[in-house]
Design a protein around this motif. Structure first.
Motif: not given
Length: 699
Positions: A402-408, A446-451
């Motif tokens: 259920k977790i989704q990465l906010q990639r940027e 290219n990834g989720d900086p928070v995670r």
């Protein structure tokens, strides 16, 4: 939150029986006993906990509850304290005294007994939680779901064990049948020696039947001359042992050469025992020619002449798959027990400190130093509990997908710096020397900086906790020297180090390197597992290395880089400096009285004018009457929920009012829903004062 009454899902003490050992979908539901002398309260609980996977059983007094516990098995007991004849606390004591029901988790509900001594008394009776009415429905459902899932997993393990036992019994039945066939064959040979042609025909038929039985049951046969220590085995037995021999003759030393060195003596002892008892049954490991370890089950019977054992005959089969499942179940059960023990430890420690701080604050003679100490204790322990809950939720979301990465695209250095900034207080508190090595040029990810900051932060947190005060920690980021296409993050320390034997399981969920009762550093064994899963979701890998205990540790994260123009990087925004807010008119809306009152008091201390509302309907009336500048609005409210309140007030003209959602619902979908309803901000409880002040400063 809006609670709608519907047809109750509960049942009054109706035991269910499994048919032919298989549970029907209805029987697979989890039993939950709800006890309250007020039928309307029971109806509300049924509504809140309505779930097709639950069977809610009602009891309106202690006698009905005890009768239900005798007749059925329950995953959880939700118990009102104030009841006639026998209180909930007295009922809980009776339940914990009975062996059959002692392990049933109990959650107390009360609208009256909210003093500290009552809460403490509730936990002393063995309760797992103590909630005050009105109960937050989401919290209650979450707590019930945890214990229901635990009960369901225990039941699944029991069913699996039952299935394995049935399989073992069936296979042994086949083996007994084979032994009987062998006995019949011997009898035919003895009784038909005079009829050579008939004996040969019967022998061929029996051999064919035997081969079919061995092939069907994957069983090999053997016989052993106890006087000469020589024997024979069938082709199928030789295949089970992965033997390269071309003959079926075998001696004792040759047979022992296949057995794992640690099991040889036990196998020899088993033969000696069989000579005395007449029955041979053993499980042992063998080492194949490919150096593979397999599990073998061997059973047999001894034949005697003149009272002396002369022959032993039996069968062998490969039970590796079954044995591995058994060992895995044992390990899973052990880790489950360890996790529950550690969870209790990690939750009770902060609660104990919070309880002590409250006791100090209750004293009239407490001075300013005492208040400062209590404030620091409450802040630290609340942060610890928040960290534990967040880690558990993250692992659950990742596991369930259920977790989704906010990639940027971003510079990986920013995530490393964020992690350092977050965990710098702990590093400074333990007086560690921190060395940071970052590249001069950006490294694009290219990834989720928070995670990714969370993953690096967990490694830093571990390094700080497991390095003695005054130790050294180094964090470095560089391009891989092997291909220049991967980013490598290393976190080193000179702390306690790791036993090389623990590295294999280090990233498994709930794995604990240190299982001693002295656990001053805390943790549930989920931090490294969370790091591993987050890195894997980014297409990367993580490795751990340690020369040994007391020699420090090294964790290395490898992530794929982005090959593209640096202009595509999203530059991190500097935090805006919020102006000091002037006095604001604020409406605080929360159905949790303690939460509402404490927030109102906090806002008053900071110079704001505050109004209170405890449900959605009153919140709408108050806001329309007072037109506040800010509404701090909980989502789960009785009557109208927070979304409905916000939409209603926006529609009735409060377009300039700033609506801030303060809620326990923290997923990305919850935030999107809040913004769609008209909220300006979405803050997840517990909200830090600095974050709240920042939001108010924008008004």
């Amino acid at each position: 939150m809006t609670v709608k009454l519907h047809e109750p899902q509960s049942e009054l003490r109706q035991p269910h029986a499994a048919v032919a050992g298989v549970l029907s979908p209805a029987d697979q539901r989890i039993n939950i006993l709800i006890v309250d002398d007020e039928p309307k309260n029971l109806t509300v609980l049924e509504t809140v906990l309505a779930n097709p996977n639950y069977r809610l059983v009602r009891a309106e007094n202690a006698n009905e509850a005890l009768l239900a516990l005798v007749e059925q098995e329950f995953a959880l007991l939700i118990l009102d304290i104030r009841m006639p004849e026998m209180s909930g606390l007295e009922l809980a004591q009776l339940i914990k005294q009975r062996k059959k029901t002692a392990a049933v988790p109990i959650i107390f509900l009360t609208a009256y007994f909210s003093e500290a001594e009552h809460v403490l008394e509730g936990y002393e009776t063995g309760a797992v939680d103590y909630l005050h009415k009105p109960v937050n429905a989401a919290i209650l459902r979450s707590k019930v779901a945890v214990f229901a899932d635990l009960h369901r997993k225990n039941r699944e393990i029991a069913e699996t064990n039952h299935a394995l036992t049935a399989e073992v019994a069936e296979r042994r039945r086949v083996e007994d049948q084979i032994l009987r066939l062998n006995a019949e064959l011997e009898q035919r040979v003895e009784t038909r020696t005079a009829e050579i042609s008939k004996v040969n025909l019967a022998l061929r038929e029996s051999e064919q039947l035997l081969r079919l039985s061995q092939a069907a049951g994957k069983v090999g046969l053997w016989e052993w001359d106890l006087a000469t220590d020589r024997g024979q085995w069938t082709d199928s037995a030789r295949e089970i042992f992965h033997s390269r021999r071309t003959t079926n003759d075998i001696t004792g030393p040759q047979w022992q050469s296949y057995i794992h060195p640690e099991d040889v003596q036990a196998s020899i002892d088993g033969v000696e025992t069989a000579k005395a008892t007449g029955r041979y049954a053993q499980e042992y490991r063998i080492v194949t020619s490919a150096n593979e370890i397999r599990w073998i089950e061997s059973i047999g019977a001894v034949e005697y002449e003149g009272g002396e054992p002369v022959w032993m005959r039996g069968s062998v089969r490969d039970i590796t798959d079954r044995k591995l499942i058994e060992l895995k179940l044992i390990e899973t059960d052990r880790r489950k027990d360890e996790f529950l023990a550690m969870l209790g430890h990690e939750l009770r420690n902060p609660l104990a400190a919070i309880r002590n701080a409250i006791s100090i604050l209750d004293r009239s003679d407490a001075d300013a130093d005492c208040f400062d100490l209590c404030r620091e204790v409450l802040d630290r322990q609340t942060e610890q509990l928040t960290h534990l809950v967040n880690d558990l939720l993250d692992v659950s979301r990742i596991t369930s997908g259920k977790i989704q990465l906010q990639r940027e695209p971003f510079d990986l250095s920013t995530a490393v710096q964020q992690a350092i900034e977050t965990h710098r207080p702990l590093i400074d508190q333990r007086q560690h020397q921190l060395d940071v090595v970052l590249p001069a040029a950006p490294i694009l990810i290219n990834g989720d900086p928070v995670r990714l900051a969370q993953a690096v932060g967990n490694l830093l947190n571990n390094a700080a906790k497991y390095t003695d005060p005054g130790g050294q920690i180094q964090v470095s980021l560089q391009l891989s020297p092997h291909d220049n296409k991967s980013a490598v993050i290393e976190v080193r320390d000179n702390g306690r180090g790791l036993d090389p034997g623990s590295l294999e399981n280090l990233f498994e969920l709930f794995y604990q390197v240190d299982r001693n009762l002295d656990r001053a550093d805390g943790g549930l064994g989920i931090g490294l597992s969370l790091v591993h899963r987050l890195v894997k979701m980014h297409g990367g890998s993580i490795m751990a290395y340690s020369p040994g205990c007391g020699k420090g540790s090294n964790f290395t994260i490898t992530l794929p880089c982005v090959l593209g123009a640096p202009a595509q990087i999203k530059q991190p925004e500097l935090p805006a400096v919020s102006p000091t807010p002037t006095s604001l008119s604020i409406l605080v809306v929360d159905d949790n009285t303690d939460s509402a009152l404490s927030m109102a008091k906090l806002m008053q201390i900071h110079g704001h004018q505050v109004s209170l509302a405890y449900d959605g309907t009153i919140a709408v009336e108050t806001a329309l009457r007072e037109n506040p500048a800010v509404v701090l609005l909980d989502i789960g409210l009785p009557g109208l929920d927070g979304y409905q309140v916000c939409r209603t007030l926006r529609a009735k003209g409060l377009t300039e009012t700033k609506f801030i959602a303060m809620t326990g619902y923290g997923q990305s979908s919850d935030r999107e829903r809040a913004l769609e309803a008209g909220f300006d901000e979405h803050l997840v409880k517990p909200v830090t004062l600095s974050l709240l002040k920042s939001c108010l400063g924008k008004c």
